[in-house]
Design a protein around this motif. Structure first.
Motif, short mmCIF file in Angstrom:
data_model
loop_
_atom_site.label_atom_id
_atom_site.label_comp_id
_atom_site.label_asym_id
_atom_site.label_seq_id
_atom_site.Cartn_x
_atom_site.Cartn_y
_atom_site.Cartn_z
N ASN A 13 0.84 -1.20 0.00
CA ASN A 13 0.00 0.00 0.00
C ASN A 13 0.88 1.25 0.00
OD1 ASN A 13 -2.32 -1.53 0.07
ND2 ASN A 13 -2.47 -1.46 2.30
N ASP A 51 -5.69 5.15 -1.31
CA ASP A 51 -6.09 3.85 -0.76
C ASP A 51 -6.12 2.75 -1.83
OD1 ASP A 51 -8.31 5.23 -1.91
OD2 ASP A 51 -9.72 3.97 -0.81
N PHE A 54 -0.44 1.53 -5.06
CA PHE A 54 0.58 0.66 -4.50
C PHE A 54 1.96 1.09 -4.94
CE2 PHE A 54 -3.32 -1.71 -4.84
CZ PHE A 54 -3.41 -2.35 -3.63
#
Length: 159
Positions: A13, A51, A54
């Motif tokens: 993340n 959110d 990556f």
């Protein structure tokens, strides 16, 4: 997410601590893959969609980034802002990242179509994943960078 290849490939993340390294990698991909003024768009994307973004690591080193979005009204999921450090291109890392994102998108029942908006420099990559060409718009991303819109049904390609 991890890969079982010779390298330790990981998508983790996005964290604000990754921004400096990702901006460096973004900038060395200008002007071949991105227009310089797209950096502002990338920063804004991270402000609103971090959110689903990556950081790509190879052997623990940040080598790029990739994200996805789900456009619920259109029943479409997109791969967004995928890029690598040029030293790591052509080694299967981009394909690993894209396939990982497609796994996520294919897991969403409302997503019926998958989309990738890329340039003349990336459309063959997405074609290798099963995307088909939909349309081209000259100079869309900036001077010398044309939009190649690619789509496919929500099916996970084999890699």
């Amino acid at each position: 997410m991890e890969s079982n290849s010779n390298r330790d490939l990981t998508l983790r993340n996005f964290s604000p601590q990754d921004l400096k390294a990702l901006l460096y990698i973004f900038r060395i991909n200008v002007p071949e893959y991105f227009a310089a003024d797209e950096e502002t768009d990338f920063r804004n994307y991270l402000l609103h969609h971090a959110d689903t973004y990556f950081t790509i690591l190879s052997d623990g080193i940040i080598v790029g980034g990739a994200g996805y979005r789900i456009h619920e009204k259109k029943e479409t999921g997109s791969i967004t802002w995928i890029f690598l450090h040029p030293d790591h291109a052509g080694k299967g890392i981009g394909k690993y990242a894209a396939h990982s994102l497609l796994e996520i998108l294919c897991g969403h029942k409302q997503v019926k179509y998958l989309r990738a908006d890329t340039s003349q420099h990336g459309y063959q990559f997405f074609g290798s994943l099963g995307f088909t060409f939909v349309k081209k718009e000259k100079g869309y991303w900036g001077k010398g960078l044309d939009l190649y819109q690619m789509e496919m049904m929500n099916t996970l390609p084999k890699i």
